[in-house]
Design an enzyme around this catalytic site. Structure first.
Site, mmCIF file in Angstrom:
data_model
loop_
_atom_site.group_PDB
_atom_site.id
_atom_site.type_symbol
_atom_site.label_atom_id
_atom_site.label_comp_id
_atom_site.label_asym_id
_atom_site.label_seq_id
_atom_site.Cartn_x
_atom_site.Cartn_y
_atom_site.Cartn_z
ATOM 1 N N PHE A 1 -93.911 -22.206 -27.577
ATOM 2 C CA PHE A 1 -94.274 -21.047 -28.404
ATOM 3 C C PHE A 1 -93.064 -20.583 -29.209
ATOM 4 O O PHE A 1 -91.987 -20.391 -28.656
ATOM 5 C CB PHE A 1 -94.762 -19.921 -27.491
ATOM 6 C CG PHE A 1 -95.327 -18.732 -28.214
ATOM 7 C CD1 PHE A 1 -96.551 -18.819 -28.856
ATOM 8 C CD2 PHE A 1 -94.643 -17.524 -28.236
ATOM 9 C CE1 PHE A 1 -97.086 -17.718 -29.514
ATOM 10 C CE2 PHE A 1 -95.170 -16.415 -28.893
ATOM 11 C CZ PHE A 1 -96.400 -16.515 -29.535
ATOM 12 N N SER B 1 -92.644 -25.649 -21.957
ATOM 13 C CA SER B 1 -92.965 -24.217 -22.005
ATOM 14 C C SER B 1 -94.445 -23.979 -22.327
ATOM 15 O O SER B 1 -95.311 -24.471 -21.625
ATOM 16 C CB SER B 1 -92.036 -23.521 -23.008
ATOM 17 O OG SER B 1 -92.145 -22.128 -22.906
ATOM 18 N N MET B 2 -94.762 -23.268 -23.413
ATOM 19 C CA MET B 2 -96.165 -23.116 -23.788
ATOM 20 C C MET B 2 -96.806 -24.492 -23.989
ATOM 21 O O MET B 2 -97.986 -24.686 -23.714
ATOM 22 C CB MET B 2 -96.324 -22.316 -25.076
ATOM 23 C CG MET B 2 -97.756 -22.400 -25.623
ATOM 24 S SD MET B 2 -98.005 -21.686 -27.251
ATOM 25 C CE MET B 2 -98.159 -23.136 -28.266
ATOM 26 N N ASP C 1 -83.571 -20.197 -15.783
ATOM 27 C CA ASP C 1 -84.458 -20.093 -16.947
ATOM 28 C C ASP C 1 -84.555 -18.611 -17.280
ATOM 29 O O ASP C 1 -85.001 -17.818 -16.464
ATOM 30 C CB ASP C 1 -85.832 -20.671 -16.574
ATOM 31 C CG ASP C 1 -86.827 -20.680 -17.725
ATOM 32 O OD1 ASP C 1 -86.732 -19.811 -18.616
ATOM 33 O OD2 ASP C 1 -87.727 -21.542 -17.716
ATOM 34 N N HIS D 1 -83.913 -22.599 -20.383
ATOM 35 C CA HIS D 1 -85.341 -22.828 -20.612
ATOM 36 C C HIS D 1 -85.631 -24.097 -21.433
ATOM 37 O O HIS D 1 -86.496 -24.891 -21.091
ATOM 38 C CB HIS D 1 -85.947 -21.600 -21.295
ATOM 39 C CG HIS D 1 -87.432 -21.704 -21.477
ATOM 40 N ND1 HIS D 1 -88.302 -21.805 -20.411
ATOM 41 C CD2 HIS D 1 -88.209 -21.748 -22.603
ATOM 42 C CE1 HIS D 1 -89.542 -21.889 -20.863
ATOM 43 N NE2 HIS D 1 -89.512 -21.870 -22.183
#
Length: 239
Positions: free
Chosen positions: A17, A85-86, A186, A216
Site C-alpha cells: 500500500f 505488506s498489503m 517492523d 518493514h
C-alpha cells in the site's frame, strides 16, 4: 522472459500500500535471472500521486492481480505469488478465490489487519481528513527508498480495511504451500499480522522465517538475500 523448464513457472510479485513495483524489482530480477517468467504489476492508485489512492475501490486491486494471473497462465504451468505488506494481504485474498491456479505463496511482512482501525473507524477518519503521515520507506539500509507516497490516503485506507476484513474472515480457505518472512523490527505492522495469518490459514505446508536485520520493506533491506534464496528454494521444491 525465462528459458527452458523454469520459464513455464510464473512468479507474480505484488507490492504494498502506497508502494510501487520498485520495492519488488530486485527480487523480481533475481527470479528472472533464474529463468522464471516474472510479472510485477503497478496496482491501481499507485505510482502517481497519493490523491489517486483515495479514488480507488478495493476491488480494483484483486482485479489487477487476477488479470496478471491470466497473463501468466497463457505460458506457465505453475504460478507462485509473492506479496509484500498489503501485497501479502492481496495475495491471500487472491488465493482464496483462485487456489487452483496458484502453486504456492511467499509473504513478506504481510498485512491482515491494522490494529484498532476497523473499516468503520477508517470511514469516520476519512470524512475529516484525506491524508495522514506516510508509512512507506521503512527500511533499515541507508539511502534506499521504495519510492512510496509521502502521505497516506485515508479513503484508500478505508478501502484497504474492507479488503483485509473479508480476507481475514476467509483465511481458512488458504490451503496451499506458504512461506512467510517476518521482520522482528517492523515499524509499520505489529507481529499480530503474521500470527493471525499463520494461525488462520489451513495450509499444512507453511514456514515462518524471522528476519533480524530488516524493517518493514524487507525486500530492499539487509535481509533481502535471505528472502531471495529461500523463496527460490521454495519455488524449486514445488515446481
Amino acid at each position: 522472459m525465462g528459458n527452458g523448464a523454469t520459464k513455464e513457472v510464473g512468479i507474480l510479485l505484488v507490492h504494498g500500500f502506497t508502494g510501487s513495483p520498485s520495492s519488488m524489482r530486485p527480487w523480481a530480477e533475481f527470479m528472472h535471472q533464474q529463468g522464471y517468467t516474472v510479472r510485477v504489476p503497478l496496482l491501481p492508485g499507485h505510482g502517481t500521486k497519493p490523491e489517486d489512492l483515495n479514488q480507488v475501490k478495493w476491488q480494483e486491486w484483486p482485479r489487477k492481480v487476477e488479470s496478471e494471473l491470466r497473463e501468466l497462465q497463457k505460458t506457465c504451468t505453475k504460478i507462485f505469488v509473492f506479496g509484500l505488506s498489503m501485497g501479502g494481504g492481496l495475495t491471500l485474498y487472491t488465493t482464496q478465490h483462485h487456489r487452483e491456479k496458484i502453486d504456492g505463496i511467499v509473504l513478506v511482512n504481510p498485512m491482515i489487519h491494522i490494529p484498532l482501525v476497523t473499516p468503520t473507524v477508517a470511514k469516520i477518519f476519512s470524512k475529516f481528513k484525506k491524508m495522514r503521515s506516510a508509512v512507506g520507506n521503512d527500511i533499515k539500509r541507508k539511502n534506499v527508498t521504495e519510492y512510496a507516497y509521502d502521505a497516506n490516503p485515508i479513503v484508500g485506507i478505508y478501502e484497504l480495511t474492507k479488503m483485509l476484513k473479508i480476507t481475514r474472515e476467509n483465511l481458512s480457505k488458504v490451503s496451499i504451500p506458504t512461506l512467510l518472512f517476518h521482520s522482528t523490527d517492523d515499524h509499520v505492522l505489529p507481529v499480530s499480522n503474521t500470527e493471525i495469518i499463520l494461525k488462520g490459514i489451513s495450509s499444512k505446508d507453511k514456514e515462518r522465517v524471522e528476519l533480524t536485520n530488516s524493517y518493514h520493506v524487507a525486500t530492499l533491506d539487509h535481509d533481502m538475500e535471505i528472502i531471495f534464496e529461500k523463496s527460490l528454494t521454495f519455488v524449486q521444491a514445488r515446481s
